[in-house]
Enzyme design. Structure first.
Site, PDB file in Angstrom:
ATOM      1  N   GLY A  58       4.909  -0.730   3.018  1.00 40.31           N
ATOM      2  CA  GLY A  58       5.689  -1.577   2.125  1.00 40.31           C
ATOM      3  C   GLY A  58       6.262  -2.731   2.925  1.00 40.31           C
ATOM      4  N   THR A  85      13.066  -5.963   0.709  1.00 39.17           N
ATOM      5  CA  THR A  85      14.296  -5.273   0.338  1.00 39.17           C
ATOM      6  C   THR A  85      15.521  -6.057   0.815  1.00 39.17           C
ATOM      7  OG1 THR A  85      14.400  -4.035   2.407  1.00 39.17           O
ATOM      8  CG2 THR A  85      13.128  -3.044   0.592  1.00 39.17           C
ATOM      9  N   SER A  86      16.684  -5.672   0.295  1.00 34.76           N
ATOM     10  CA  SER A  86      17.924  -6.305   0.752  1.00 34.76           C
ATOM     11  C   SER A  86      18.101  -6.125   2.252  1.00 34.76           C
ATOM     12  CB  SER A  86      19.122  -5.702   0.011  1.00 34.76           C
ATOM     13  OG  SER A  86      19.101  -6.066  -1.363  1.00 34.76           O
ATOM     14  N   GLU A  96       0.832  -1.191   0.000  1.00 33.38           N
ATOM     15  CA  GLU A  96       0.000   0.000   0.000  1.00 33.38           C
ATOM     16  C   GLU A  96       0.873   1.250   0.000  1.00 33.38           C
ATOM     17  OE1 GLU A  96      -3.744  -2.014   2.440  1.00 33.38           O
ATOM     18  OE2 GLU A  96      -2.816  -0.182   3.211  1.00 33.38           O
ATOM     19  N   PRO A  97       0.297   2.405  -0.320  1.00 30.82           N
ATOM     20  CA  PRO A  97       1.108   3.626  -0.360  1.00 30.82           C
ATOM     21  C   PRO A  97       1.880   3.905   0.929  1.00 30.82           C
ATOM     22  CG  PRO A  97      -1.013   4.031  -1.407  1.00 30.82           C
ATOM     23  CD  PRO A  97      -1.083   2.656  -0.817  1.00 30.82           C
ATOM     24  N   GLU A 153       9.405  -7.641  -2.970  1.00 28.96           N
ATOM     25  CA  GLU A 153       9.309  -8.920  -2.263  1.00 28.96           C
ATOM     26  C   GLU A 153      10.343  -9.003  -1.147  1.00 28.96           C
ATOM     27  OE1 GLU A 153       8.312 -12.483  -4.312  1.00 28.96           O
ATOM     28  OE2 GLU A 153       7.579 -11.402  -6.062  1.00 28.96           O
TER      29      GLU A 153
END
Length: 383
Positions: free
Chosen positions: A131, A364-365, A127-128, A362
């Site tokens: 994340g 982040t690092s 969603e905005p 999917e």
């Protein structure tokens, strides 16, 4: 571990590679420039079995194990990551989630079309304002008799404007992860709107959308799993999704490596091929090593999935390493190509743009590092 490419896996790899070379590579620059893959490709992916890998034949799939799925995604990643994303989402995040958590009626309704490519799916989690912190999502689903009414918005949704069905994660209960549920929402439901997002750095041929849900009514049997199970469904799905992203990144690394080797042995400077210079070989050697390392990390995680063993940490390791290595390899390939690497006459600049987002979505690092660190130390650094 059984990480050998069996006869069946090799046969599928050959079919996949031929398909990519004939029907994807010749068009990828055009698709990138116009910001849209030719959607006629999607049912062709279904015909070849790309969209039915891992789904039983009774539901329109072609069976096969998770490692074979990763082999196919490597080939698609080497061709065009926008196409790889279509498969990873419609099959990996949507069809396989329905297979794992859906009722018999839900499976019979949606899986045959998803496997054939006549139906496309999208995964509505981000969603905005949420994340990485997916448990804080704000989209709501309110029970009214024999229906749920959904209101909210989603952002950066792959396949969003092409999809026929969306898995929408919405809050049905308390704050936090335990209050999240999942719903199968037909995209032609009144109040459901998808708006394409243009101007992306990479994955330009892939449909990425913002979803708006305004009083979207679905029957109670659209609930996927049970109330409050949505966050668990999403996280379990994303664990496997990270392996598929990593497999696509292996394809990017391989494509960068092969392009750099071919160009460096043909391009001459100072009267000899640039491959004869030590610093060029240094970059090619680094790509070669990272290609092997990334592939083995992917295959190890895939093997654990196929064995029914825990694989979450191994998925994070594969996704973290392969995505970062894809960015490094694309940068090196551009350096080998010099000025020609900076224009889209050659594919390496596209590889860099496509690789960059792999370190973001999917998980982040940085999220992957926290998951790996938590497993190593037993200490949760998220809170």
């Amino acid at each position: 571990m059984d990480l050998a490419l069996t006869d069946d896996r090799l046969a599928f790899q050959e079919v996949a590679r031929d398909f990519v070379e004939a029907q994807i590579v010749p068009h990828r620059t055009e698709w990138d420039r116009r910001e849209s893959v030719d959607t006629a490709l999607i049912p062709r992916l279904g015909d070849l079995g790309f969209l039915g890998l891992g789904v039983p034949e009774e539901y329109g799939g072609v069976g096969g194990d998770f490692l074979t799925y990763c082999v196919g995604l490597e080939e698609l990643g080497a061709g065009d990551s926008s196409v790889r994303g279509i498969v990873s989402v419609s099959l990996g995040l949507v069809a396989k989630t329905i297979l794992a958590h859906g009722t018999q009626e839900q499976k019979e309704r949606w899986l045959p079309g998803l496997c054939s490519g006549t139906t496309v799916g999208c995964f509505g989690l981000t969603e905005p304002d949420t994340g990485s912190d997916a448990g804080a999502l704000r989209t709501k689903a309110t029970r009214e008799g024999e229906e749920y009414v959904l209101n909210g918005s989603k952002i950066f949704i792959t396949n969003g404007t092409w999809a026929d069905v969306a898995i929408i994660f919405a809050r049905t209960g308390e704050a936090g992860p335990k209050g999240v549920s999942a719903f199968l929402v037909p995209c032609d439901t009144p109040g459901f709107q998808a708006t394409v997002i243009k101007g992306k750095l990479g994955l330009r041929g892939q449909a990425t959308a913002e979803l708006s849900l305004e009083n979207v009514r679905v029957p109670a049997d659209a609930l996927l799993g049970s109330e409050g199970q949505g966050f668990k469904i999403a996280m379990g799905t994303l664990d496997k999704g990270r392996i598929s992203v990593a497999a696509g990144c292996v394809g990017i690394i391989r494509a960068c490596y092969e392009a750099a080797v071919a160009y460096s042995t043909e391009r001459k400077q100072f009267g000899r091929p640039i491959a004869s210079y030590q610093l060029v070989q240094d970059m090619i050697a680094e790509m070669s090593v990272e290609l092997d390392a990334a592939r083995l990390l992917v295959w190890r995680a895939a093997d654990l999935v196929d064995r029914g063993e825990s694989f979450g940490v191994e998925a994070s390791k594969a996704k973290y390493f392969a995505s970062e290595a894809a960015v490094r390899s694309a940068n090196r390939a551009i350096q080998v190509f010099g000025g020609y690497g900076y224009v889209d006459e050659y594919p390496v600049e596209k590889f860099l743009r496509d690789a960059r987002v792999m370190t973001l979505y999917e998980g982040t690092s940085q999220i992957q590092k926290l998951l790996i660190g938590r497993a190593a130390t037993g200490v949760n650094a998220f809170l």
